[in-house]
Design an enzyme around this catalytic site. Structure first.
Site, PDB file in Angstrom:
ATOM      1  N   PRO A   1      92.667  34.046 -65.629  1.00 21.32           N
ATOM      2  CA  PRO A   1      92.722  33.832 -67.080  1.00 21.32           C
ATOM      3  C   PRO A   1      91.877  34.850 -67.845  1.00 21.32           C
ATOM      4  O   PRO A   1      90.826  35.270 -67.382  1.00 21.32           O
ATOM      5  CB  PRO A   1      92.144  32.421 -67.245  1.00 21.32           C
ATOM      6  CG  PRO A   1      92.244  31.778 -65.908  1.00 21.32           C
ATOM      7  CD  PRO A   1      92.250  32.873 -64.873  1.00 21.32           C
ATOM      8  N   LEU A   2      92.395  35.230 -68.994  1.00 22.94           N
ATOM      9  CA  LEU A   2      91.696  36.195 -69.861  1.00 22.94           C
ATOM     10  C   LEU A   2      90.277  35.723 -70.128  1.00 22.94           C
ATOM     11  O   LEU A   2      90.066  34.562 -70.494  1.00 22.94           O
ATOM     12  CB  LEU A   2      92.403  36.249 -71.218  1.00 22.94           C
ATOM     13  CG  LEU A   2      93.601  37.163 -71.385  1.00 22.94           C
ATOM     14  CD1 LEU A   2      94.172  36.974 -72.773  1.00 22.94           C
ATOM     15  CD2 LEU A   2      93.193  38.604 -71.151  1.00 22.94           C
TER      16      LEU A   2
ATOM     17  N   PHE B   1     101.925  38.405 -68.104  1.00 22.22           N
ATOM     18  CA  PHE B   1     100.509  38.035 -68.049  1.00 22.22           C
ATOM     19  C   PHE B   1      99.900  37.965 -69.457  1.00 22.22           C
ATOM     20  O   PHE B   1      98.792  38.476 -69.696  1.00 22.22           O
ATOM     21  CB  PHE B   1      99.698  38.999 -67.174  1.00 22.22           C
ATOM     22  CG  PHE B   1     100.032  38.977 -65.707  1.00 22.22           C
ATOM     23  CD1 PHE B   1     100.732  37.910 -65.148  1.00 22.22           C
ATOM     24  CD2 PHE B   1      99.640  40.014 -64.864  1.00 22.22           C
ATOM     25  CE1 PHE B   1     101.036  37.887 -63.788  1.00 22.22           C
ATOM     26  CE2 PHE B   1      99.935  39.992 -63.502  1.00 22.22           C
ATOM     27  CZ  PHE B   1     100.633  38.938 -62.967  1.00 22.22           C
ATOM     28  N   PRO B   2     100.566  37.321 -70.417  1.00 26.76           N
ATOM     29  CA  PRO B   2     100.010  37.256 -71.784  1.00 26.76           C
ATOM     30  C   PRO B   2      98.690  36.495 -71.841  1.00 26.76           C
ATOM     31  O   PRO B   2      97.882  36.714 -72.743  1.00 26.76           O
ATOM     32  CB  PRO B   2     101.097  36.525 -72.585  1.00 26.76           C
ATOM     33  CG  PRO B   2     101.848  35.720 -71.553  1.00 26.76           C
ATOM     34  CD  PRO B   2     101.841  36.583 -70.307  1.00 26.76           C
ATOM     35  N   LEU B   3      98.486  35.610 -70.829  1.00 23.51           N
ATOM     36  CA  LEU B   3      97.232  34.836 -70.779  1.00 23.51           C
ATOM     37  C   LEU B   3      96.321  35.346 -69.669  1.00 23.51           C
ATOM     38  O   LEU B   3      95.343  34.691 -69.324  1.00 23.51           O
ATOM     39  CB  LEU B   3      97.554  33.347 -70.555  1.00 23.51           C
ATOM     40  CG  LEU B   3      98.418  32.705 -71.641  1.00 23.51           C
ATOM     41  CD1 LEU B   3      98.847  31.298 -71.230  1.00 23.51           C
ATOM     42  CD2 LEU B   3      97.656  32.663 -72.959  1.00 23.51           C
ATOM     43  N   GLY B   4      96.676  36.484 -69.088  1.00 21.73           N
ATOM     44  CA  GLY B   4      95.862  37.053 -68.012  1.00 21.73           C
ATOM     45  C   GLY B   4      96.463  36.843 -66.636  1.00 21.73           C
ATOM     46  O   GLY B   4      95.923  37.338 -65.657  1.00 21.73           O
ATOM     47  N   GLY B   5      97.540  36.072 -66.537  1.00 18.28           N
ATOM     48  CA  GLY B   5      98.209  35.876 -65.248  1.00 18.28           C
ATOM     49  C   GLY B   5      97.393  35.023 -64.300  1.00 18.28           C
ATOM     50  O   GLY B   5      96.941  33.931 -64.665  1.00 18.28           O
ATOM     51  N   PHE B   6      97.157  35.552 -63.099  1.00 19.87           N
ATOM     52  CA  PHE B   6      96.463  34.768 -62.064  1.00 19.87           C
ATOM     53  C   PHE B   6      94.965  34.641 -62.361  1.00 19.87           C
ATOM     54  O   PHE B   6      94.305  33.775 -61.806  1.00 19.87           O
ATOM     55  CB  PHE B   6      96.686  35.396 -60.681  1.00 19.87           C
ATOM     56  CG  PHE B   6      98.127  35.340 -60.236  1.00 19.87           C
ATOM     57  CD1 PHE B   6      98.680  34.161 -59.763  1.00 19.87           C
ATOM     58  CD2 PHE B   6      98.939  36.464 -60.323  1.00 19.87           C
ATOM     59  CE1 PHE B   6     100.009  34.096 -59.366  1.00 19.87           C
ATOM     60  CE2 PHE B   6     100.269  36.413 -59.927  1.00 19.87           C
ATOM     61  CZ  PHE B   6     100.810  35.226 -59.447  1.00 19.87           C
TER      62      PHE B   6
ATOM     63  N   TYR C   1     111.072  34.895 -57.283  1.00 21.79           N
ATOM     64  CA  TYR C   1     110.065  33.839 -57.437  1.00 21.79           C
ATOM     65  C   TYR C   1     110.392  32.692 -56.486  1.00 21.79           C
ATOM     66  O   TYR C   1     111.310  31.910 -56.716  1.00 21.79           O
ATOM     67  CB  TYR C   1     110.022  33.332 -58.883  1.00 21.79           C
ATOM     68  CG  TYR C   1     109.633  34.389 -59.903  1.00 21.79           C
ATOM     69  CD1 TYR C   1     108.987  35.566 -59.525  1.00 21.79           C
ATOM     70  CD2 TYR C   1     109.895  34.210 -61.257  1.00 21.79           C
ATOM     71  CE1 TYR C   1     108.632  36.529 -60.460  1.00 21.79           C
ATOM     72  CE2 TYR C   1     109.538  35.163 -62.193  1.00 21.79           C
ATOM     73  CZ  TYR C   1     108.916  36.319 -61.784  1.00 21.79           C
ATOM     74  OH  TYR C   1     108.562  37.279 -62.708  1.00 21.79           O
TER      75      TYR C   1
HETATM   76  N1  NAP Z   1     107.987  41.792 -64.741  1.00 25.93           N
HETATM   77  C1  NAP Z   1     107.018  41.493 -63.918  1.00 25.93           C
HETATM   78  O1  NAP Z   1     106.683  42.278 -63.024  1.00 25.93           O
HETATM   79  C2  NAP Z   1     106.288  40.194 -64.081  1.00 25.93           C
HETATM   80  C3  NAP Z   1     105.077  39.994 -63.409  1.00 25.93           C
HETATM   81  C4  NAP Z   1     104.417  38.789 -63.623  1.00 25.93           C
HETATM   82  C5  NAP Z   1     104.938  37.819 -64.449  1.00 25.93           C
HETATM   83  N2  NAP Z   1     106.136  38.025 -65.080  1.00 25.93           N
HETATM   84  C6  NAP Z   1     106.688  37.014 -66.016  1.00 25.93           C
HETATM   85  O2  NAP Z   1     105.722  36.754 -67.004  1.00 25.93           O
HETATM   86  C7  NAP Z   1     105.538  35.342 -67.152  1.00 25.93           C
HETATM   87  C8  NAP Z   1     104.127  35.055 -67.607  1.00 25.93           C
HETATM   88  O3  NAP Z   1     103.185  35.451 -66.631  1.00 25.93           O
HETATM   89  P1  NAP Z   1     102.314  34.405 -65.804  1.00 25.93           P
HETATM   90  O4  NAP Z   1     102.884  33.051 -65.928  1.00 25.93           O
HETATM   91  O5  NAP Z   1     102.116  34.936 -64.457  1.00 25.93           O
HETATM   92  O6  NAP Z   1     100.906  34.516 -66.498  1.00 25.93           O
HETATM   93  P2  NAP Z   1     100.306  33.970 -67.889  1.00 25.93           P
HETATM   94  O7  NAP Z   1     101.375  33.445 -68.772  1.00 25.93           O
HETATM   95  O8  NAP Z   1      99.427  35.035 -68.401  1.00 25.93           O
HETATM   96  O9  NAP Z   1      99.339  32.802 -67.388  1.00 25.93           O
HETATM   97  C9  NAP Z   1      99.821  31.704 -66.698  1.00 25.93           C
HETATM   98  C10 NAP Z   1      98.609  30.934 -66.206  1.00 25.93           C
HETATM   99  O10 NAP Z   1      97.914  30.389 -67.317  1.00 25.93           O
HETATM  100  C11 NAP Z   1      97.726  28.999 -67.124  1.00 25.93           C
HETATM  101  N3  NAP Z   1      97.883  28.349 -68.423  1.00 25.93           N
HETATM  102  C12 NAP Z   1      98.938  28.430 -69.272  1.00 25.93           C
HETATM  103  N4  NAP Z   1      98.705  27.732 -70.390  1.00 25.93           N
HETATM  104  C13 NAP Z   1      97.476  27.159 -70.253  1.00 25.93           C
HETATM  105  C14 NAP Z   1      96.692  26.306 -71.065  1.00 25.93           C
HETATM  106  N5  NAP Z   1      97.119  25.895 -72.258  1.00 25.93           N
HETATM  107  N6  NAP Z   1      95.464  25.912 -70.596  1.00 25.93           N
HETATM  108  C15 NAP Z   1      95.015  26.327 -69.396  1.00 25.93           C
HETATM  109  N7  NAP Z   1      95.729  27.142 -68.571  1.00 25.93           N
HETATM  110  C16 NAP Z   1      96.960  27.559 -68.995  1.00 25.93           C
HETATM  111  C17 NAP Z   1      98.787  28.557 -66.160  1.00 25.93           C
HETATM  112  O11 NAP Z   1      98.317  27.459 -65.393  1.00 25.93           O
HETATM  113  P3  NAP Z   1      99.056  26.018 -65.492  1.00 25.93           P
HETATM  114  O12 NAP Z   1     100.287  26.132 -64.674  1.00 25.93           O
HETATM  115  O13 NAP Z   1      98.023  25.096 -64.936  1.00 25.93           O
HETATM  116  O14 NAP Z   1      99.331  25.769 -66.959  1.00 25.93           O
HETATM  117  C18 NAP Z   1      98.978  29.801 -65.293  1.00 25.93           C
HETATM  118  O15 NAP Z   1      98.062  29.771 -64.224  1.00 25.93           O
HETATM  119  C19 NAP Z   1     105.860  34.794 -65.757  1.00 25.93           C
HETATM  120  O16 NAP Z   1     106.172  33.423 -65.798  1.00 25.93           O
HETATM  121  C20 NAP Z   1     107.011  35.680 -65.345  1.00 25.93           C
HETATM  122  O17 NAP Z   1     108.218  35.138 -65.856  1.00 25.93           O
HETATM  123  C21 NAP Z   1     106.798  39.210 -64.919  1.00 25.93           C
END
Ligand code: NAP
Length: 288
Positions: free
Chosen positions: A220-221, A213-218, A64
């Site tokens: 949003p769900l 990607f619990p919230l849909g990742g890049f 990262y």
């Molecule tokens: N093993 C793998 O291959 C892999 C791949 C991807 C990710 N990961 C891990 O999984 C973790 C979670 O994935 P992720 O962060 O990519 O995706 P995510 O948790 O599904 O979604 C993050 C996105 O949601 C937004 N968000 C979060 N809370 C919000 C809220 N209350 N209101 C509005 N927007 C909100 C964030 O924007 P803001 O910053 O504006 O809040 C960010 O753009 C990563 O941090 C990483 O550690 C692992």
């Protein structure tokens, strides 16, 4: 410390107690997880807030930034509280275009473990996930050679526990036949339910499932059913999505990502949202 007030309670990863509500640090790096964050101080503040809110599980990777997220974690939180467990992953590099080419040859894996130790400022990594597949998702194929390299590093005392990520059920089983794993980290959320059977099987074995990607990742769900349920509950769709994951199975650990302390606070509150059986039945239709 307010860990007792975090939704979902705790889980034990191997022998490491963690809050089921964790934090995914990937979004702290620059756009598309490359380079430094626009707001360095803000990124440090989110990490410190996570620990102040009682979170004891932070997910990261040397890829990262690259290096950026680990360096931010170290700057914000080192020396780490004993209760904090940082989970990292190896098996992918970054290229000039921001892609994630696999790097699972022995030399790359060893180098990546040592780089994680150095950038995080640790002598031992609590948990290392072997990241498999590619950006399109899990891909079939043997994991034995790569996983055995990590087992060797574990035997040297550089890693406490192992997991796999972006893995097929067959690869999970293959790794388990070589050495114990304590978690599987795959893409999963309300709209992507491909691992339902795997989650249930891991729950029976006491192994954690950590959805990325619990919230849909890049992206949003988005789902009309999710919006309807959220409106009825007067909650944000993201809150419903996190609360649903905590209810889905006791072995699910949350690592939602955010670069905003406000969003972090909202997500913690949102994950505690009570969902009725009717809500669950309705939400269940989304990904099936
Ligand atoms: N093993 C793998 O291959 C892999 C791949 C991807 C990710 N990961 C891990 O999984 C973790 C979670 O994935 P992720 O962060 O990519 O995706 P995510 O948790 O599904 O979604 C993050 C996105 O949601 C937004 N968000 C979060 N809370 C919000 C809220 N209350 N209101 C509005 N927007 C909100 C964030 O924007 P803001 O910053 O504006 O809040 C960010 O753009 C990563 O941090 C990483 O550690 C692992």
């Amino acid at each position: 410390m307010v860990s007792t007030s975090l939704p979902g309670g705790t889980w034990t990863l191997g022998d490491l107690p963690v809050t089921r509500f964790g934090y995914g640090a990937m979004q702290l790096a620059g756009p598309w997880v490359m380079g430094p964050p626009a707001d360095h101080g803000g990124a440090l503040a989110v990490l410190r807030a996570a620990v102040e809110f009682g979170i004891t599980h932070i997910d990261t990777s040397e890829a990262y930034g690259p290096h950026v997220t680990n360096q931010l974690i170290r700057e914000a939180l080192h020396p780490y509280p004993d209760s904090l467990h940082i989970v990292t992953k190896v098996g992918a590099n970054r290229d000039q275009q921001g892609g994630w080419p696999p790097a699972r040859d022995p030399e790359s894996l060893r180098r990546s473990v040592h780089e994680n130790l150095e950038t995080l400022g640790l002598d031992v990594l609590d948990l290392v996930n072997l990241r498999l597949g590619d950006a399109a998702g899990p891909q079939p194929g043997s994991v034995a050679e790569a996983f055995e390299i990590l087992v060797g590093l574990q035997q040297q005392g550089l890693i406490r526990h192992l997991g796999v990520s972006n893995a097929t059920p067959e690869q999970v089983a293959e790794a388990q036949a070589i050495a114990p794993i304590v978690c599987v980290q795959n893409m999963y959320n309300l709209a992507h339910r491909q691992d339902d059977e795997l989650i249930d099987a891991l729950a029976e074995q006491g192994i954690a499932y950590v959805p990325f990607f619990p919230l849909g990742g890049f992206s949003p769900l988005q789902s009309s059913v999710l919006s309807t349920v959220a409106a009825r509950l007067e909650a944000a769709p993201m809150s419903v999505a996190l609360a649903w994951l905590l209810r889905r199975s006791p072995n699910i650990l949350l690592i939602p990502g955010t670069s905003s302390t406000t969003h972090l606070r909202e997500n913690i509150a949102g994950a505690a949202l009570p969902l009725s059986d009717d809500d669950l039945a309705e939400l269940d239709k989304i990904g099936r």
